[in-house]
Enzyme design. Structure first.
Site, PDB file in Angstrom:
ATOM      1  CE  LYS A  62      28.305 -37.199 -15.312  1.00 41.53           C
ATOM      2  NZ  LYS A  62      29.344 -38.218 -15.104  1.00 41.53           N
ATOM      3  N   GLY A 122      38.269 -38.884 -17.744  1.00 43.77           N
ATOM      4  CA  GLY A 122      39.618 -38.898 -18.288  1.00 43.77           C
ATOM      5  C   GLY A 122      40.719 -38.723 -17.259  1.00 43.77           C
TER       6      GLY A 122
END
Lengths: 259, 259, 259, 259
Positions: free
Chosen positions: C96, C184
């Site tokens: 990632k 988020g």
């Protein structure tokens, strides 16, 4: 040229001011002048106060029409009594009708409100009711003969703007009388938005009187409401999901031609 | 008294207009005058057209400064070449830098944009880049020496307003140069909102030129931007989750005292 | 039956977990089990710690694939180095990719990110980049060979949900590889919404690890993601501006017939 | 373990289904089973129809409790009569009370609604009223003895979700009885959001019966409601304006230590 007309009376300004929250009469006067308002609400108990001159005198001196309200009333009976006292004290049959459900939410009581409105209209008042944003309640208020519908954008003093624009649009679409956005305005774009939704006027107090610079905010509100009215009448572009070049060919290729 | 200053030049108006989408030069002129703009973008290829007089002539005649753009450029090299041609043709080293990623989205290419900006700044241009709403990209554009940052509110021509206000606020908070909201404005309240978020100016075209009544919408935008600027400076009331009476005591009780 | 496939590998769960913010390894393990995740990110420096057993051991013991990240890297070079170290330490070529612009915003650096992604893909990595919500940047990341696109909904740790759904939809529409909403997410409906927008998976950490009851929130996220996936595939009703009776005739009239 | 309790009756599912909009009884049955509902509304006139077997039979056969509604009633009197007929026909004193203001908006008539609710409660009914999102009206309905409050998220059949979440939160905060979000649900995240706002259950019909794949959407709704309930109870992270690293130190520096 594009006046606000309520109950046959014309106003050049579409900004109705409230007087609550002002720290001083002088500050209030400066803000009212900057706002350009021609119609301003006053609570009955504030009409006659001797100390530093009254709001009543201030409005008269500035050529602003006073609109008594029934702020602080919790039942139809209380509001009706207050309206009648105000009619005598202020020599006007206009009243901003407020019937509040409780001290915390300051939201209108829908059932007491319609009841009070009906009685006051029957008694010859020009009734401008402060209501929630329910299109059905708005219709009922028009049906009993109110001269304007004054829905909230959000609760009094929150400055949250217009929480449910679709409801305001629905009220505008169905109302045979002017619609005045009342309560919730926080800043200039909120007021412009109200007008773009089709409201005929905006009523506000706290957003001006409690701003850091009330006179400047009053001027901002005045211009925002004019801007929103113009934008409403000018016919905005549709919202599009896809981009659209303002001019598909401009500047592209043909650089040789350009020189 | 509160001028917009970009690269040392002062402008009395905070509305920068684009010229795309105007159906005729006459209609464009009427709208530009109503807008009060002092700075207007033109695509290079539209600078010299003989037919009905050029946009160039129109701007000069109305005392409006022309800001050449690189509309329609898809790479840094293309944009740099266009900027240089515009500098010669228009006798200005100012350029609105557009490097578009594709014809459909009309979104900026972030990497080509920074590259072109760096080169043009090094070549002596005053660079005003059209960018997305990424605060990091905005910072990079300022770092390479751009004279303003011009983020989009939403894609060009959509009229969707400002989709991510927090990003615009973050750009404003971090920018050492003026921030101009560019693209996405649909109506007056969008423009006021941009200014309330702290933008220094607004650039728009389609929302005026394609409105049903462009001159009226231009006037609306002019007032909305002034209103938004004033509201920003006036210090708005905080947003509150709970209602707050504009005056806790007004009109309540003491009806006997009131009379 | 409806697996998530990234770079040829299939996963039964569409919830990718992060490990940051967990108060203890035991609490983390309980939450990971409740989440049903099959793929979980780990920061390199947390891979080998002896104290209370390592996250690495925890994941292996629970049959969860570890996805090393480059958290805390501020440049392409730093991220590339970290990725290579992780490849050796973790014996996987998956990474990632995070290249953060600064410590405050934690937003991705778009230019360094593309640069690092290109280099790592060329070096044989399976690259899953954490990116902003710019559709153009997403396309560039796919073009350089990334195996998924992982846009933010809002900044890391804010819990603000998806601030610009149109951007996420545009990324999904253009992506030739899976799209994973990353950063988020605040609560379950945010995760469901991401899937409804067409995302293939959701990556989250804080919203679970810092919830009052992490295991319960993990279970909520698991169900929300399955619900959002099903809702996306089930074909929702269109949004309508006008009301529509669920059955125009039901219950109306004909009361006699009813009895 | 966490049942929905209305008027002393417990339900394992927090999804109340409507039957309107279903193209066939078979399709309806499949969707109802997938939804896991234990309580489903039926319009009186649909209770007894001979053609293809009745909804009444379908519900009984699947162990789902039938909740008669007064759909299509425009006045208190009409709704009261319908409720009484339904009580006899369906052998239940439960009624979903609908008093609609008009055929176009399908919005509740607030005044007729309270009037009908009062009468029906006094007559021994368990009254579950469909209402607008006004917290004051909700309180009045509770005051007259309703056993739940069922506010709309948006108008019936629009699929617009919850237009004014603050109102729903205010209704939940003030209600001494369960709150059921009724009307406006479009997709799974809307249902999860309702539960996160604190609603005790969700009532929906069109979003399932008119989805392209009703059974799949029913399953999505079931999971979304469970997810939203869990998320509500799990204590979500606060919304933050600034980013927050999930783990400030993870992966940063100390790469040597990591290996």
């Amino acid at each position: 040229e594009d006046p606000l007309v309520i109950a046959g009376e014309s106003f050049g300004s579409r900004l109705i001011m409230g007087t609550g929250g002002a720290p001083s009469l002088l500050g209030l006067e400066t803000a009212l002048r900057a706002s350009g308002t021609e119609l301003t609400t006053v609570a009955l108990r504030r009409v006659h106060t001797g100390s530093e001159g009254s709001i009543w005198d201030l409005l008269r001196h500035n050529g602003i029409r006073a609109l008594p309200n029934t702020a602080g009333c919790f039942s139809a009976n209380e509001a009706i009594l207050t309206a009648k006292l105000a009619r005598e004290a202020c020599e006007t049959n206009w009243v901003k009708l407020e019937v509040i459900a409780d001290d915390t939410s300051l939201l209108p009581d829908p059932i007491e409100l319609v009841s009070a409105a009906r009685t006051l209209v029957d008694d010859g008042f020009v009734v401008l009711p402060y209501t929630n944003d329910d299109p059905i309640l708005a219709r009922k208020l028009a049906d009993v003969g109110c001269s304007a519908i004054m829905p909230l954008g959000s609760p009094i003093g929150t400055g949250l703007g217009i929480l449910n624009p679709r409801n305001i649009e629905a009220i505008v679409a169905g109302a045979p009388v002017p619609v005045v956005l009342d309560a919730g305005i926080g800043t200039a774009s909120d007021a412009a938005f109200a007008m773009e939704l089709g409201c005929d006027a905006v009523l506000l107090a706290t957003s001006v009187t409690r701003a850091a610079d009330p006179a400047r905010m009053a001027r901002a509100m005045r211009q925002a409401i004019e801007a929103g009215r113009d934008a409403h009448l000018a016919g905005r572009i549709p919202r599009r999901e896809q981009a659209l070049a303002s001019s598909p060919t401009e500047g592209r290729a043909n650089l040789d031609l350009a020189l």
